[in-house]
Design a protein around this motif. Structure first.
Motif, PDB file in Angstrom:
ATOM      1  N   LEU A 758     -36.135  -1.071   4.162  1.00 45.59           N
ATOM      2  CA  LEU A 758     -35.936  -0.430   3.593  1.00 45.59           C
ATOM      3  C   LEU A 758     -37.212   1.014   3.692  1.00 45.59           C
ATOM      4  CD1 LEU A 758     -34.662   1.297   0.976  1.00 45.59           C
ATOM      5  CD2 LEU A 758     -35.709   0.582  -0.922  1.00 45.59           C
ATOM      6  N   ARG A 759     -38.372   0.474   4.140  1.00 42.84           N
ATOM      7  CA  ARG A 759     -39.664   0.788   4.468  1.00 42.84           C
ATOM      8  C   ARG A 759     -39.453   1.867   5.266  1.00 42.84           C
ATOM      9  NH1 ARG A 759     -44.657   0.105   1.957  1.00 42.84           N
ATOM     10  NH2 ARG A 759     -45.606   0.436   4.017  1.00 42.84           N
ATOM     11  N   SER A 760     -38.204   1.394   6.787  1.00 43.13           N
ATOM     12  CA  SER A 760     -38.572   1.788   7.780  1.00 43.13           C
ATOM     13  C   SER A 760     -37.840   2.916   7.529  1.00 43.13           C
ATOM     14  CB  SER A 760     -38.418   0.605   8.636  1.00 43.13           C
ATOM     15  OG  SER A 760     -37.727   1.311  10.238  1.00 43.13           O
ATOM     16  N   GLN A 761     -36.516   2.890   7.210  1.00 43.43           N
ATOM     17  CA  GLN A 761     -35.137   3.910   6.714  1.00 43.43           C
ATOM     18  C   GLN A 761     -35.963   5.278   5.884  1.00 43.43           C
ATOM     19  OE1 GLN A 761     -31.940   1.725   5.345  1.00 43.43           O
ATOM     20  NE2 GLN A 761     -31.388   1.202   7.133  1.00 43.43           N
ATOM     21  N   LEU A 762     -36.938   4.793   5.138  1.00 42.81           N
ATOM     22  CA  LEU A 762     -37.080   5.774   4.562  1.00 42.81           C
ATOM     23  C   LEU A 762     -38.447   6.808   4.930  1.00 42.81           C
ATOM     24  CD1 LEU A 762     -37.606   4.693   0.723  1.00 42.81           C
ATOM     25  CD2 LEU A 762     -36.323   6.407   1.516  1.00 42.81           C
ATOM     26  N   LEU A 763     -39.215   5.979   5.680  1.00 40.67           N
ATOM     27  CA  LEU A 763     -39.898   6.368   6.738  1.00 40.67           C
ATOM     28  C   LEU A 763     -39.118   7.405   7.834  1.00 40.67           C
ATOM     29  CD1 LEU A 763     -42.883   3.462   8.300  1.00 40.67           C
ATOM     30  CD2 LEU A 763     -43.167   5.737   6.724  1.00 40.67           C
ATOM     31  N   GLY A 764     -38.709   6.979   8.393  1.00 39.94           N
ATOM     32  CA  GLY A 764     -37.386   7.727   9.058  1.00 39.94           C
ATOM     33  C   GLY A 764     -37.484   9.282   8.390  1.00 39.94           C
ATOM     34  N   ALA A 765     -36.912   8.414   7.582  1.00 44.86           N
ATOM     35  CA  ALA A 765     -35.706   9.951   6.607  1.00 44.86           C
ATOM     36  C   ALA A 765     -36.994  10.995   7.243  1.00 44.86           C
ATOM     37  CB  ALA A 765     -35.595   9.904   5.325  1.00 44.86           C
ATOM     38  N   LEU A 766     -38.603  10.365   6.243  1.00 42.27           N
ATOM     39  CA  LEU A 766     -39.693  11.473   6.728  1.00 42.27           C
ATOM     40  C   LEU A 766     -39.715  12.562   7.740  1.00 42.27           C
ATOM     41  CD1 LEU A 766     -41.572   8.958   4.207  1.00 42.27           C
ATOM     42  CD2 LEU A 766     -40.282  10.970   3.344  1.00 42.27           C
ATOM     43  N   GLY A 767     -40.188  11.650   8.448  1.00 37.12           N
ATOM     44  CA  GLY A 767     -40.254  12.038  10.176  1.00 37.12           C
ATOM     45  C   GLY A 767     -38.924  13.028  10.031  1.00 37.12           C
ATOM     46  N   ASN A 768     -37.785  12.559   9.941  1.00 37.36           N
ATOM     47  CA  ASN A 768     -36.578  13.493  10.056  1.00 37.36           C
ATOM     48  C   ASN A 768     -36.726  14.648   9.831  1.00 37.36           C
ATOM     49  OD1 ASN A 768     -34.225  12.621  12.409  1.00 37.36           O
ATOM     50  ND2 ASN A 768     -34.819  11.059  11.446  1.00 37.36           N
ATOM     51  N   ARG A 789     -48.013   0.594   6.451  1.00 33.29           N
ATOM     52  CA  ARG A 789     -48.844  -0.616   7.867  1.00 33.29           C
ATOM     53  C   ARG A 789     -48.362  -0.036   9.482  1.00 33.29           C
ATOM     54  NH1 ARG A 789     -43.636  -4.581   5.375  1.00 33.29           N
ATOM     55  NH2 ARG A 789     -44.667  -4.933   3.048  1.00 33.29           N
ATOM     56  N   ARG A 790     -49.699  -1.190  10.305  1.00 33.50           N
ATOM     57  CA  ARG A 790     -49.313  -0.306  11.676  1.00 33.50           C
ATOM     58  C   ARG A 790     -47.972  -0.433  12.487  1.00 33.50           C
ATOM     59  NH1 ARG A 790     -55.037  -3.470  11.282  1.00 33.50           N
ATOM     60  NH2 ARG A 790     -53.454  -4.858  10.392  1.00 33.50           N
ATOM     61  N   ASN A 791     -47.313  -1.208  12.609  1.00 34.11           N
ATOM     62  CA  ASN A 791     -45.894  -1.050  13.233  1.00 34.11           C
ATOM     63  C   ASN A 791     -45.364   0.011  12.813  1.00 34.11           C
ATOM     64  OD1 ASN A 791     -44.923  -2.456  11.143  1.00 34.11           O
ATOM     65  ND2 ASN A 791     -45.037  -4.430  11.451  1.00 34.11           N
ATOM     66  N   GLU A 792     -45.523   0.307  11.620  1.00 32.35           N
ATOM     67  CA  GLU A 792     -44.653   2.138  10.958  1.00 32.35           C
ATOM     68  C   GLU A 792     -44.977   2.907  11.687  1.00 32.35           C
ATOM     69  OE1 GLU A 792     -43.330  -0.245   6.351  1.00 32.35           O
ATOM     70  OE2 GLU A 792     -44.687   0.445   6.859  1.00 32.35           O
ATOM     71  N   ILE A 793     -45.944   3.028  12.279  1.00 31.28           N
ATOM     72  CA  ILE A 793     -46.995   4.266  12.630  1.00 31.28           C
ATOM     73  C   ILE A 793     -45.463   4.586  13.236  1.00 31.28           C
ATOM     74  CG2 ILE A 793     -48.532   5.771  13.620  1.00 31.28           C
ATOM     75  CD1 ILE A 793     -50.177   3.346  12.681  1.00 31.28           C
ATOM     76  N   VAL A 794     -44.964   4.700  14.127  1.00 37.00           N
ATOM     77  CA  VAL A 794     -43.877   4.726  15.409  1.00 37.00           C
ATOM     78  C   VAL A 794     -42.810   5.108  14.775  1.00 37.00           C
ATOM     79  CG1 VAL A 794     -43.583   4.925  17.462  1.00 37.00           C
ATOM     80  CG2 VAL A 794     -45.601   3.894  16.876  1.00 37.00           C
ATOM     81  N   ALA A 795     -42.854   4.321  13.952  1.00 36.50           N
ATOM     82  CA  ALA A 795     -41.525   5.166  13.125  1.00 36.50           C
ATOM     83  C   ALA A 795     -41.078   5.863  12.129  1.00 36.50           C
ATOM     84  CB  ALA A 795     -41.214   3.492  12.212  1.00 36.50           C
ATOM     85  N   VAL A 833     -48.876   7.691  25.184  1.00 35.55           N
ATOM     86  CA  VAL A 833     -48.372   8.608  25.788  1.00 35.55           C
ATOM     87  C   VAL A 833     -46.864   8.938  26.165  1.00 35.55           C
ATOM     88  CG1 VAL A 833     -47.836   9.498  28.828  1.00 35.55           C
ATOM     89  CG2 VAL A 833     -49.974   7.417  27.556  1.00 35.55           C
ATOM     90  N   GLY A 834     -45.607   8.005  25.805  1.00 39.22           N
ATOM     91  CA  GLY A 834     -44.452   8.277  25.683  1.00 39.22           C
ATOM     92  C   GLY A 834     -43.961   9.046  24.585  1.00 39.22           C
ATOM     93  N   LEU A 835     -45.118   9.164  23.440  1.00 39.56           N
ATOM     94  CA  LEU A 835     -44.413   9.927  22.063  1.00 39.56           C
ATOM     95  C   LEU A 835     -45.613  11.641  22.663  1.00 39.56           C
ATOM     96  CD1 LEU A 835     -44.190   8.919  19.298  1.00 39.56           C
ATOM     97  CD2 LEU A 835     -46.688   9.389  18.538  1.00 39.56           C
ATOM     98  N   TYR A 836     -46.237  11.968  22.840  1.00 41.90           N
ATOM     99  CA  TYR A 836     -46.780  12.853  23.669  1.00 41.90           C
ATOM    100  C   TYR A 836     -45.847  13.795  24.346  1.00 41.90           C
ATOM    101  CZ  TYR A 836     -49.522  16.924  25.378  1.00 41.90           C
ATOM    102  OH  TYR A 836     -50.423  17.748  25.719  1.00 41.90           O
ATOM    103  N   ALA A 837     -45.069  13.275  24.925  1.00 40.01           N
ATOM    104  CA  ALA A 837     -44.049  13.399  26.161  1.00 40.01           C
ATOM    105  C   ALA A 837     -42.321  13.644  26.398  1.00 40.01           C
ATOM    106  CB  ALA A 837     -44.452  12.522  27.604  1.00 40.01           C
TER     107      ALA A 837
END
Length: 894
Positions: A758-768, A789-795, A833-837
């Motif tokens: 659920l956290r990942s989906q809510l973060l995805g919503a915020l990021g969108n 959590r550090r593995n949530e940053i990219v999400a 790098v990929g995030l930037y590019a």
């Protein structure tokens, strides 16, 4: 032998001696010298999850091959208080440490020469906890926990030692921890002693021989739910104790994962013919973990979301549990029982676990159709494998920055697909027998690619050909490409083959390359479908269809989609295969679709020709084929269209290709429908809502997302108001449509939740969010202490990279906060790098990325190759865009 004049011999000996001394004094950035080899490691660590640092004592029993005053080891960010070598008679020789390389190479200089023979190295030190590597701390619920991740180089952050796979020896592990905490490690606990000051000492049984990267432990107020014993099986007469390790209050959520683990272990034991190799099995549900899971012997660590699933979970999440668990358990044999000698053979671990995990999951859960997964993984890997800068499966590793690069789709997915191809060619039983022989011969030791290939090839009556063909796939990069015509009227029908490397538009690589291809062909011979196979070598070849009685009506040159290669049939035969699409099996339909999309990538088809092929794919029963080409639609829309009116017309026409399938599936889950239909529904809804921006689908998802967020009610979260397969899409559409009130609600619910999915989906919503101010707020969450959590940053921020309008601000943010972000993401900082590019598609863009990140990536694990491949991918995009400029984007008329 010719005689050598004395003066020349003396000179040669002096020169050789000088070289040996120089080599001994050079810093070993690759494998360490074998002057000192450990035979037993005793590790005692004092760990308090509430503290910033921990301390340790390492006692290494070793064999010294020849007298030396230098010991090369590994250690990074360790504060060494004392180091000594203890030799015969108990004599102690002081060792002076110095960091010799940024990778964590330690040089110990002895006060006097250490003699050849037995020696003990004793080191006392303290160190900081790591950041998602080595021993690191997490605080998901207000309580402090310690988790470990040693692979590939985290062990050297946790203890000084010989941190490479070929140093494989038993370990005695002792953990001194707060008396109220749980402590677990690779092997079973043998004794707990109460110490003064609120501490306790927990001792564990001596492990089997293991390399440092498989050492693991966990400390904290863990729940320890007990699973069912793994019952005796085959030659194993004793049960295996199975437990879960979960954050406080979360242990009950491991019921499903623990209940289903024994079946996987039994299936693997049956396949390998070897009992589970360790004394117990603990599954750790880690609250923050940068990888999906890690195969530590007897103590497997998973992201908690993989362990906290149940029958109501989304199909993808349930399949994720089975696939990842089977993968990690397969590692207990491939990687743990038999270990690669060096990182160039990482594929012996990961490709085999990928292939084996799919195989075992397919046996136990046939409705998952995991054979489609291994095929799709191989086709996906062909994207990276088409780059000039791609790696080989068996890639030389000469520098520590290259090790992380090996954990990629080439190793996992291409490697798994190549194994499946040779299993198909050799035969399932013979291939299994080769695998069994390999494991038995090298049990508890190390092995190489040559060892495995020889064991498999020995089961075939074409041993030399299999050996050479297998090596042609692992020892060179690239995707094999066959141009094929069919010759009839001159005896038996014959395939006329031209072999080269597949290259996309604009590639700088040479196409002049060949493989030993295990070719499998199916064809229609007067209404009877026949199948033949053989190994094809050389640039030009002829493949006679020996069973054929007439010229075939159609030819499928990759029977059952088993081969890792691409093909292009002569136009007449390509058309006949298209006409026989419905007669192909589901895997053949998928590789036929790939032959079309890859032809587009190579410039052999126009945009309109590809668009004309998509309705045929969309009609396929199997979801992977039905959505083949969707990426190409996204690319065309973004790179070839600049006019808003044309874009809207293009998207509307594209949506009509897939609308019948979406209407057939509907939004509601149906009793008894297949897992594939549920996943396809999720794929289509997401693409209609995002890629096609379809108003009707967006309105439906917005309504459902608002219900989850409680926006039209009491403000409470209603997590199960939407089927879990659609919940993520519903949430991000609701945030996009609802603006600040929806964003605020999603953020509030995120802050209150410890549910990783659920956290990942809510973060995805915020990021969108498409509001620039809200997008900035979302990025700011990354630096709020203790929130993510550090593995949530990219999400979170990765979603912003998908929106062209959001990319400029995201790039500025990544650039401005690079050092902080890299520290948070380590050891996966190369992904910045990929995030930037993302979305860049010009030569100027490539130059910008390379200049901005060249220095930054130099000493980051995986960084140099990531930057090189990103720059190449941008230039290939630019070349394709230029080649396609002005092409009409015409859809086929119904």
């Amino acid at each position: 032998m010719r005689s050598i004049r004395p003066t020349l011999l003396a000179s040669a000996l002096l020169f050789a001696t000088g070289l040996a001394h120089a080599a001994d004094s050079a810093v070993p950035r690759g494998p360490l010298p074998r002057t000192v080899v450990p035979s037993l490691v005793k590790l005692e660590l004092k760990l308090d999850p509430k503290q910033e640092r921990f301390s340790g004592k390492t006692r290494i029993e070793a064999k010294v091959a020849q007298a030396t005053d230098t010991i090369w080891m590994h250690g990074r960010d360790l504060k060494i208080a004392k180091a000594e070598a203890v030799v015969a008679g108990g004599k102690r020789i002081a060792l002076t440490p110095e960091t010799a390389d940024v990778s964590g190479v330690l040089k110990f200089t002895a006060a006097e020469q250490i003699p050849a023979g037995d020696a003990v190295i004793e080191i006392a030190y303290d160190a900081p906890f790591g950041e998602l590597q080595g021993a690191y701390r997490v605080k998901p619920d207000g309580s402090d926990y310690i988790v470990t991740q040693m692979e590939p180089l985290g062990a050297r952050n946790t203890f000084p030692g010989f941190d490479e796979p070929s140093f494989k020896q038993p370990w005695d592990i002792t953990l001194i921890v707060p008396e109220g905490d749980v402590a677990v490690a690779n092997s079973a606990e043998t004794k707990t002693e109460k110490l003064a000051g609120g501490w306790k000492k927990v001792s564990f049984a001596r492990t089997e021989a293991l390399p440092s990267y498989l050492i693991a432990f966990a400390v904290g107020p863990w729940d320890v739910p007990v699973g069912p014993d793994i019952a005796p099986n085959g030659s194993r007469t004793a049960p295996i104790k199975l437990r879960g390790i979960a954050a406080k209050g979360q242990g009950e959520r491991m019921k499903y994962s623990l209940a289903n683990t024994p079946a996987i272990v039994h299936a693997l034991e049956d396949y390998f013919g070897i009992p589970y190799p360790f004394d117990k099995l603990d599954n750790v549900a880690a609250p923050d973990f940068w990888a999906g899971a890690m195969e530590n012997a007897g103590l497997i660590v998973y992201r908690d979301s993989l362990m906290f699933i149940d029958e109501k979970s989304a199909v993808g999440q349930r399949q994720g549990y089975w696939g990842v668990s089977a993968h990690e358990l397969a590692h207990q044999w491939f990687g743990d029982l038999v270990t690669m000698k060096w990182w160039d053979d990482l594929w012996l671990n990961e490709a085999f676990a990928t292939w084996m995990g799919n195989k075992i999951t397919g046996q136990l859960q046939p409705q998952f159709h995991t054979d489609r997964g291994i095929l799709e993984g191989g086709l996906g890997a062909m994207g990276a494998d088409s780059l000039a800068s791609t790696r080989r499966i068996h890639e030389p590793i000469n520098d520590f920055t290259q090790i992380q690069s090996a954990f990629d789709g080439i190793t996992y997915q291409k490697g798994g697909a190549v194994l499946a191809m040779f299993e198909n060619y050799v035969g399932e039983t013979k291939f299994r027998d080769g695998v069994r022989n390999y494991l038995k011969k090298h049990s508890r030791g190390n092995a190489t690619s040559a060892d495995l290939i020889a064991a498999v090839a020995a089961q075939s009556n074409e041993a030399d050909a299999i050996d050479a063909a297998f090596k042609s796939y692992i020892d060179q990069p690239g995707v094999p490409f066959l141009k094929i015509d069919v010759e009839c009227g001159k005896g038996k029908p014959t395939l006329v083959l031209q072999q080269q490397r597949y290259l996309p538009i604009g590639s700088s690589a040479s196409a002049d390359q060949t493989w030993g291809i295990p070719l499998a062909v199916r064809y229609d011979d007067g209404g009877q479908v026949r199948e033949e196979k053989g190994i094809v070598t050389g640039k030009q070849a002829r493949f006679e269809l020996k069973q054929a009685q007439s010229c075939p009506a159609w030819v499928m040159p990759n029977a059952h989609g088993a081969g890792y290669y691409r093909f292009a049939l002569a136009p007449k035969w390509q058309q006949s295969l298209s006409g026989a699409f419905a007669k192909l099996d589901e895997r053949e339909q998928r590789v036929y679709a790939d032959s079309v999309t890859s032809a587009y990538g190579a410039g052999a088809l126009t945009s309109s020709q590809l668009l004309a092929a998509l309705p045929q794919f969309a009609s396929a029963q199997v979801r992977q084929t039905a959505i083949a080409g969707m990426y190409n639609l996204r690319w065309m829309e973004e790179q070839l269209i600049s006019d808003d009116k044309q874009r809207a017309e293009f998207l509307a026409s594209a949506a009509e290709i897939y609308r019948p399938r979406l209407q057939q599936l509907g939004y509601e889950l149906k009793e008894g429908e297949s897992d594939d239909d549920r996943i396809l529904r999720g794929n289509l809804v997401a693409f209609f809502a995002g890629g096609f921006k379809d108003p009707a689908v967006r309105a439906e998802m917005n309504k459902r997302g608002r219900t989850v967020l409680g926006l039209d009610g009491d403000g409470k979260l209603n997590a199960d108001a939407v089927p879990r397969d659609l919940r993520g899409t519903a949430l991000w559409v609701a945030v996009q449509e609802g603006g600040k009130p929806a964003f605020d609600a999603a953020e509030k619910h995120f802050r209150a939740s410890q549910d990783a999915v659920l956290r990942s989906q809510l973060l995805g919503a915020l990021g969108n969010s498409t509001d620039p101010q809200l997008a900035e707020r979302a990025r700011a969450l990354v630096f709020e202490e203790g929130l993510l959590r550090r593995n949530e940053i990219v999400a979170l921020v990765g979603e912003q990279a998908n929106d062209p309008a959001m990319r400029p601000a995201l790039r500025q943010w990544v650039d401005g906060h690079f050092s902080e972000l890299e520290a948070k993401l380590a050891p996966a900082g190369a992904r910045l790098v990929g995030l930037y590019a993302d979305g860049m598609c010009s030569a100027a863009d490539a130059a910008d990325v390379e200049s901005k990140f060249a220095e930054r990536m130099k000493n980051i694990e995986g960084g140099p190759l990531e930057l090189k491949q990103t720059g190449e991918a941008i230039r290939l995009c630019a070349a394709a865009k230029q080649a396609r400029a002005g092409q009409p984007l015409t859809f086929a008329k119904k």
